[in-house]
Scaffold this active site. Structure first.
Site, mmCIF file in Angstrom:
data_model
loop_
_atom_site.group_PDB
_atom_site.id
_atom_site.type_symbol
_atom_site.label_atom_id
_atom_site.label_comp_id
_atom_site.label_asym_id
_atom_site.label_seq_id
_atom_site.Cartn_x
_atom_site.Cartn_y
_atom_site.Cartn_z
ATOM 1 N N SER A 133 0.854 -1.189 0.000
ATOM 2 C CA SER A 133 0.000 0.000 0.000
ATOM 3 C C SER A 133 0.888 1.236 0.000
ATOM 4 O O SER A 133 2.072 1.154 0.366
ATOM 5 C CB SER A 133 -0.848 -0.012 1.284
ATOM 6 O OG SER A 133 -1.551 1.205 1.432
ATOM 7 N N TYR A 146 -2.014 -0.597 11.004
ATOM 8 C CA TYR A 146 -2.072 -0.984 9.577
ATOM 9 C C TYR A 146 -0.767 -0.637 8.872
ATOM 10 O O TYR A 146 -0.218 -1.471 8.154
ATOM 11 C CB TYR A 146 -3.269 -0.298 8.905
ATOM 12 C CG TYR A 146 -3.455 -0.648 7.439
ATOM 13 C CD1 TYR A 146 -3.832 -1.930 7.041
ATOM 14 C CD2 TYR A 146 -3.276 0.310 6.442
ATOM 15 C CE1 TYR A 146 -4.016 -2.245 5.695
ATOM 16 C CE2 TYR A 146 -3.464 0.006 5.092
ATOM 17 C CZ TYR A 146 -3.826 -1.273 4.721
ATOM 18 O OH TYR A 146 -4.011 -1.582 3.393
#
Ligand code: NDP
Length: 240
Positions: A133, A146
Site C-alpha cells: 500500500s 495498519y
C-alpha cells in the site's frame, strides 16, 4: 501453449477478484483463495480452482497450492493480496484488531510465499507479487497498526527480492493508494470510517480495482530478465 498456474489470495472481492478476472481472460489456470467460497465460485472463471482457505492457516495454504499444482503444474506466480485495514488509535483500538492484521497482512503473505517459493527456486523461475500500500511507504492518521503491517510487506518483499535475485525468481511490490473496495468496511470505529470516506471524496474518489489488477499484470508480463521491483499508483487527486 497452455499458460501457467497463478495463485491469488483474497480473490473473493476487490483487487483480488479483479486480478482473477484479468488473468483468467488471458487464459491462466488459477488457484483462488479466500474464506467466502461462494464469492469465489460466483466469479465463474474457467479453470479456476476455488478453495475456502484462511491464509493465516499455513497448512491450509500449502495444501491448496499442492492440490492446484497437481492439477495445473507449477505455480508461476502468486499474488499475495488478502489483507485487512482496521483503522484505529493506538490508545483505544481493540488489540485483537492488531493481532488480526499482523496475522493476515504479514504472516499470511509469508505463508503464501513459502507455499510456492521452494518450487520456484528449484525451477529458477517464478514471480511473487505482494500487495502492499502507499501506507507501506508513509504514515496516515489512525493507521498506526495498519502501516506497521504494510511497511512490513514492503520490507519483507525487498529483502526477499535480494535473497532470490540470483535464482531467477522475481519479487514485486504493488503499492496502491485508496481503491474502491470493501476494505474500509471492516474498520470498527464509525467516526474514523466516515472521516476516511470524506477524505476519499475530497480527493475526487479512489482508484478502480481494475487499475491495480492492470499494474499486477504489467509487472507479471515482463520478460523473465526484467523485474519491476515496485509500482506505486493512486488516484490523481490523492495528495497524500
Ligand atoms: P477487500 O476487502 O475487497 O478484499 C480483501 C480480500 O482479502 C477479500 O477477498 C477477503 O476475502 C480476503 N481475506 C480477508 N481475510 C482473509 C483471510 N483470513 N484469509 C483469506 N482471505 C482473506 O479489499 P481490497 O481488495 O481493497 O484489498 C486487497 C489488498 O489490497 C489488501 O492487502 C489491502 O491492504 C490492499 N490495499 C487496498 C487499498 C484500498 O484502498 N482498497 C489500498 C492499498 C492496498 P474473504 O473475506 O472472503 O476471506
Amino acid at each position: 501453449m497452455t499458460k501457467p498456474l497463478i495463485v491469488i489470495t483474497g480473490a473473493s472481492s476487490g483487487i483480488g477478484a479483479e486480478t482473477a478476472r484479468l488473468f483468467a481472460a488471458e487464459g491462466h489456470p488459477l488457484l483462488l483463495l479466500a474464506r467466502r467460497l461462494e464469492l469465489l465460485e460466483e466469479l465463474g472463471l474457467p479453470d479456476a480452482l476455488c478453495r475456502k482457505v484462511d491464509v493465516t492457516d499455513r497448512d491450509a495454504v500449502a495444501a491448496a497450492v499442492r492440490e492446484a499444482q497437481e492439477r495445473h503444474g507449477p505455480a508461476d506466480a502468486i499474488v499475495n493480496n488478502a489483507g485487512a485495514m482496521l483503522l484505529g488509535r493506538v490508545a483505544d483500538q481493540p488489540v485483537d484488531e492488531w493481532d488480526r492484521m499482523i496475522d493476515l497482512n504479514i504472516k499470511g503473505v509469508l505463508y503464501g510465499i513459502r507455499a510456492v517459493l521452494p518450487g520456484m527456486l528449484a525451477r529458477g523461475a517464478g514471480t511473487v507479487i505482494n500487495i502492499s500500500s502507499v501506507a507501506g511507504r508513509k504514515t496516515f492518521p489512525n493507521h498506526t497498526a495498519y502501516v506497521a503491517t504494510k511497511f512490513a510487506v514492503h520490507a519483507l518483499s525487498e529483502n526477499l527480492r535480494e535473497e532470490v535475485a540470483a535464482s531467477g525468481v522475481r519479487v514485486v511490490t504493488i503499492a496502491p493508494g485508496a481503491v474502491e473496495t470493501e476494505l474500509l468496511s471492516h474498520t470498527s470505529d464509525e467516526r474514523i470510517k466516515s472521516d476516511y470516506r470524506a477524505w476519499k471524496e475530497s480527493a475526487g474518489g479512489a482508484l478502480a480495482p481494475r487499475a491495480v489488477a492492470e499494474a499486477v499484470a504489467y509487472a507479471y508480463r515482463q520478460p523473465p530478465e526484467v523485474t519491476i521491483r515496485e509500482i506505486v499508483l493512486a488516484a490523481t487527486g490523492q495528495e497524500s
